[in-house]
Design a protein around this motif. Sequence first.
Motif, PDB file in Angstrom:
ATOM      1  N   GLN A 292      16.169 -54.907  44.582  1.00  0.00           N
ATOM      2  CA  GLN A 292      17.545 -55.429  44.162  1.00  0.00           C
ATOM      3  C   GLN A 292      18.012 -56.144  45.424  1.00  0.00           C
ATOM      4  N   LEU A 293      18.270 -57.385  45.110  1.00  0.00           N
ATOM      5  CA  LEU A 293      18.815 -57.991  46.340  1.00  0.00           C
ATOM      6  C   LEU A 293      20.312 -58.062  45.916  1.00  0.00           C
ATOM      7  N   LEU A 294      21.182 -58.021  47.143  1.00  0.00           N
ATOM      8  CA  LEU A 294      22.620 -57.919  47.079  1.00  0.00           C
ATOM      9  C   LEU A 294      23.168 -58.892  48.089  1.00  0.00           C
ATOM     10  N   ARG A 295      24.161 -59.576  47.589  1.00  0.00           N
ATOM     11  CA  ARG A 295      24.857 -60.464  48.239  1.00  0.00           C
ATOM     12  C   ARG A 295      26.563 -59.837  48.249  1.00  0.00           C
ATOM     13  N   TYR A 296      27.294 -59.544  49.254  1.00  0.00           N
ATOM     14  CA  TYR A 296      28.557 -59.182  49.435  1.00  0.00           C
ATOM     15  C   TYR A 296      29.331 -60.243  50.184  1.00  0.00           C
ATOM     16  N   ASP A 297      30.363 -61.017  49.263  1.00  0.00           N
ATOM     17  CA  ASP A 297      31.054 -61.843  49.884  1.00  0.00           C
ATOM     18  C   ASP A 297      32.438 -61.088  50.621  1.00  0.00           C
ATOM     19  N   PRO A 298      33.335 -61.907  51.281  1.00  0.00           N
ATOM     20  CA  PRO A 298      34.556 -61.045  51.958  1.00  0.00           C
ATOM     21  C   PRO A 298      35.497 -60.417  50.891  1.00  0.00           C
ATOM     22  N   GLY A 299      35.734 -59.160  51.054  1.00  0.00           N
ATOM     23  CA  GLY A 299      36.471 -58.369  49.896  1.00  0.00           C
ATOM     24  C   GLY A 299      35.518 -57.912  48.977  1.00  0.00           C
ATOM     25  N   ASP A 300      34.203 -57.880  49.142  1.00  0.00           N
ATOM     26  CA  ASP A 300      33.281 -57.131  48.182  1.00  0.00           C
ATOM     27  C   ASP A 300      32.849 -55.780  48.829  1.00  0.00           C
ATOM     28  N   GLY A 301      32.887 -54.876  48.059  1.00  0.00           N
ATOM     29  CA  GLY A 301      32.370 -53.480  48.481  1.00  0.00           C
ATOM     30  C   GLY A 301      31.835 -52.705  47.125  1.00  0.00           C
ATOM     31  N   TYR A 302      31.596 -51.395  47.284  1.00  0.00           N
ATOM     32  CA  TYR A 302      31.145 -50.576  46.386  1.00  0.00           C
ATOM     33  C   TYR A 302      31.610 -49.148  46.671  1.00  0.00           C
ATOM     34  N   THR A 303      32.677 -48.542  46.006  1.00  0.00           N
ATOM     35  CA  THR A 303      33.078 -47.102  46.159  1.00  0.00           C
ATOM     36  C   THR A 303      32.041 -46.000  46.123  1.00  0.00           C
ATOM     37  N   ALA A 304      32.457 -44.972  46.618  1.00  0.00           N
ATOM     38  CA  ALA A 304      31.668 -43.899  46.599  1.00  0.00           C
ATOM     39  C   ALA A 304      30.986 -43.478  45.435  1.00  0.00           C
ATOM     40  N   HIS A 305      29.695 -43.416  45.353  1.00  0.00           N
ATOM     41  CA  HIS A 305      29.022 -43.323  44.172  1.00  0.00           C
ATOM     42  C   HIS A 305      27.540 -42.466  44.514  1.00  0.00           C
ATOM     43  N   HIS A 306      26.957 -41.756  43.410  1.00  0.00           N
ATOM     44  CA  HIS A 306      25.689 -41.300  43.534  1.00  0.00           C
ATOM     45  C   HIS A 306      24.695 -42.356  42.803  1.00  0.00           C
ATOM     46  N   ASP A 307      23.593 -42.374  43.533  1.00  0.00           N
ATOM     47  CA  ASP A 307      22.236 -43.180  42.857  1.00  0.00           C
ATOM     48  C   ASP A 307      21.767 -42.284  41.886  1.00  0.00           C
ATOM     49  N   PHE A 308      21.646 -40.860  41.695  1.00  0.00           N
ATOM     50  CA  PHE A 308      20.923 -40.079  40.974  1.00  0.00           C
ATOM     51  C   PHE A 308      21.754 -40.320  39.470  1.00  0.00           C
ATOM     52  N   THR A 309      20.622 -40.154  38.319  1.00  0.00           N
ATOM     53  CA  THR A 309      21.215 -40.185  36.983  1.00  0.00           C
ATOM     54  C   THR A 309      20.533 -38.776  36.321  1.00  0.00           C
ATOM     55  N   PHE A 310      20.918 -38.207  35.152  1.00  0.00           N
ATOM     56  CA  PHE A 310      20.516 -36.959  34.808  1.00  0.00           C
ATOM     57  C   PHE A 310      19.821 -37.203  33.591  1.00  0.00           C
ATOM     58  N   PRO A 311      18.570 -36.823  33.669  1.00  0.00           N
ATOM     59  CA  PRO A 311      17.534 -36.850  32.495  1.00  0.00           C
ATOM     60  C   PRO A 311      17.715 -35.919  31.377  1.00  0.00           C
TER      61      PRO A 311
END
Length: 821
Positions: A691-710
């Motif tokens: 996954q290629l990501l681009r963050y411009d000024p003001g962009d971000g990602y709040t606290a989260h987890h990468d795991f999911t539940f099977p």
Amino acid sequence: MTSSSYETVYSEQNEEEYGGEDDYSYASSAGEDEDYEEEEDNDEDCSSNTNHKITNDFKQHFVAIGVAIIAALVTHMHINGGYMTWREEMRNDWEILMKRFGGNKNENTIVSNNAAAAPYAAPSMNYIPTHQRKMASEKAMEGYIKEDHQYARKSGGHERAREYRRTDGLSFCPVAHLITSPAITAAVDDSTSTSSNNLEDVEFLLALDPSVRVLHSYYLADALGVESSMVYEDPAAELLGSYGSDVILKDIDLLSGEEPTLDQVKHILESHLPSSLVDNEHACLLHQYALNKATGRSIRGTTKAYVRPHVSTFYRSKFPSHSVAAFGKPAAKVGPAPLSFTGFATKFINLSTQPVKLYWDAGRITSGPREGQMHTVLIGTVQSMESIGTASHPGHQFFVATTYDKDNVLNRYTATADEQVWYYDPLEDLSLEKRAEEMDKMTKDKKWMAKQRFGREAWMVNQSFSRDYLVKTRMIWLANFPQPYHDGSNTALEKVSNHMWPAEYIGQVHTFDTNHLYFTDLPQELESLTKQDYEPDMESQRLSAMEQFQSTSLKGGADSDNNKSMSLNVKVVSCAPRVVEVKKFLSPVEVQHLINLASGETGNVPMELSRVSASPNGGKRMRGDAMAEVRSSKGGWIHREQDVVVDTIFRRVADLLNIDERLMRDHYTPEDLAGDVELPPTHDRVVEAMQLLRYDPGDGYTAHHDFTFPSVGSRYQPRRFASVLLYLTGEGDVVENGVRSKSSGINDDKALEGGETTFPRAITTENHDGIKIKPQSGKAVMFYNVLPDGNMDDLSQHAGEKVEKGVKYLANIFVWDPIIN
């Protein structure tokens, strides 16, 4: 209903049906053996009354005579061809199985009616001799593999999928009957000492019903290579024939004698399964069932649990006297710093037969045209007997509603650190007796499938284990029980599970070698790779042709003929969660190539607004403003077949993970791809596209987890095992017209500021905000989303801080274990 109220209901079930409060409280009383002892009868009152004794003796003789008459009638029925209804079902089922897989029904397959029963065998086994049953089972398995290859155990795919067993790590055997398989032997032999991954024995106690049915199904699913629900409560299943779980349990129910032996149970299993598929721990589980079914006493087992080390052990240089404290205990004066971040993961389970929707109640809107109205956010749709998860904070309010009307609220929940797992159970208000009646009625009326009933009972077993896990580890069990564990010294289990770098203290350094060298120049033409390019001969030629563009030095230059590999250092930056970094993981040429693909200047990867999803099991993605509040960036996806440069990066990531890079390829054969069939998940690569990501000024990602539940019944329990972050731009970098460079002072206003990756719950002795990792071009950061015991690591919660100035480019690679969902 909250999880605590559900636990109360289930505790009452244990008290009423399985021996009372003292019996279940045994879960926290290790080292005693009451559960294996029979209660003594008290005959004092009877002996004091002669007439009463005579009456009892007469009753006993009368009952004995009655039993003998019934036994004679049953024997007569057997000898003369009379069969019970369920025996007829099983005979018919076996004939269907043989017909489907090419077996023959003739006098050589069906035993004559005059066959004598083995002393240990239930009547249902007598119509097919043991040796012929084994041959038929093996032949059926061969046909099963050919015809239903999407679930086949040995139909190709990568090695981990073929060898993976969800029940590895479980033990139900007394010491005298320890299994001889390498996986379990290693686990038991290592139980007396702390492993390199801080795994310790945890004893669990499970109610006899429904735990035996559920765990028995898990063992059968592992043996046959199918989903657990396929062998649960379905003895007439055309697909599985006599492998149906209830068939085997009914045979065990018919064992004669006051105390059935383990050998008798093994004989029953071997009569239904090829010997190579019989697991000794499975036999021990069923042996406990045979011993305890008359009294309803609980099933006792052991597995491994991860016990987090004391924070003082994380600092070898700072607290040398505490790193190895007296008597193995850390010094009491050194403790973790209180954290300012109070978030955590939550998990919601739907025990209804219908799908429901989970909402976050964000309170009333305080301004704007909707001022005063309630602001609700849809987390996702949760299918029957499935789960969904999201990050939350103490006091957050959630509610579950019907799928057709948000205002039809079914239940409400409040998030707290002690109650992170919630169950919605429409039967919670019923008594145990009424609940059982309702479940039987729903089954009879076909209001739910066997798979749904299996899911409900599997969640009950999972909830019971979570209590013992909490007592042992003081952590919430977020995974689905059971899970194989990751013991660094257990090579048999490591064979089917991903490697985990030890993180014993901050600053610990490991080294790995890779022969996938840096690209310091690019070929004139970069074409996409095809399946033929990965054939051994073509692959060897391609790798040799690329050597002229590669080097062990970031600056390039010729390498000696013997210098075909390079060493990279892996440094531990956090022990809890387990986070490592590798500087100079990518060369400047490789960094620029990925930016080219993502910048839109020379690349052709479409960059769209990044999405947020709560669960792979039917959970819908957030939309609009709700999503923007959580994540704001643009992203695109590229596979390793994009070109030789991207392919080399994936190979280097595989070396970092210490796994075979072939696991990052698809394993489909031409036969798999022919026709309109469901492609087997066991043949999928274990890695997502980059996954290629681009963050411009003001962009971000709040606290989260990468795991999911099977799904709880999924045999493989697929989950994101590790996340690899590749930083393409660093602090002070400028990207103009798609070209990265260091700030020259003239363009400081375009130089990157901010955009750090934070782990706000990382445990340290002095940082109240966890740890913060600054972006640095070419650096790789890897963290594990799971603990060594298979539980989700709640501390792996992380965030992308907002970019203050400039542009941040990043690449993510998510690696799954043991297969991708």
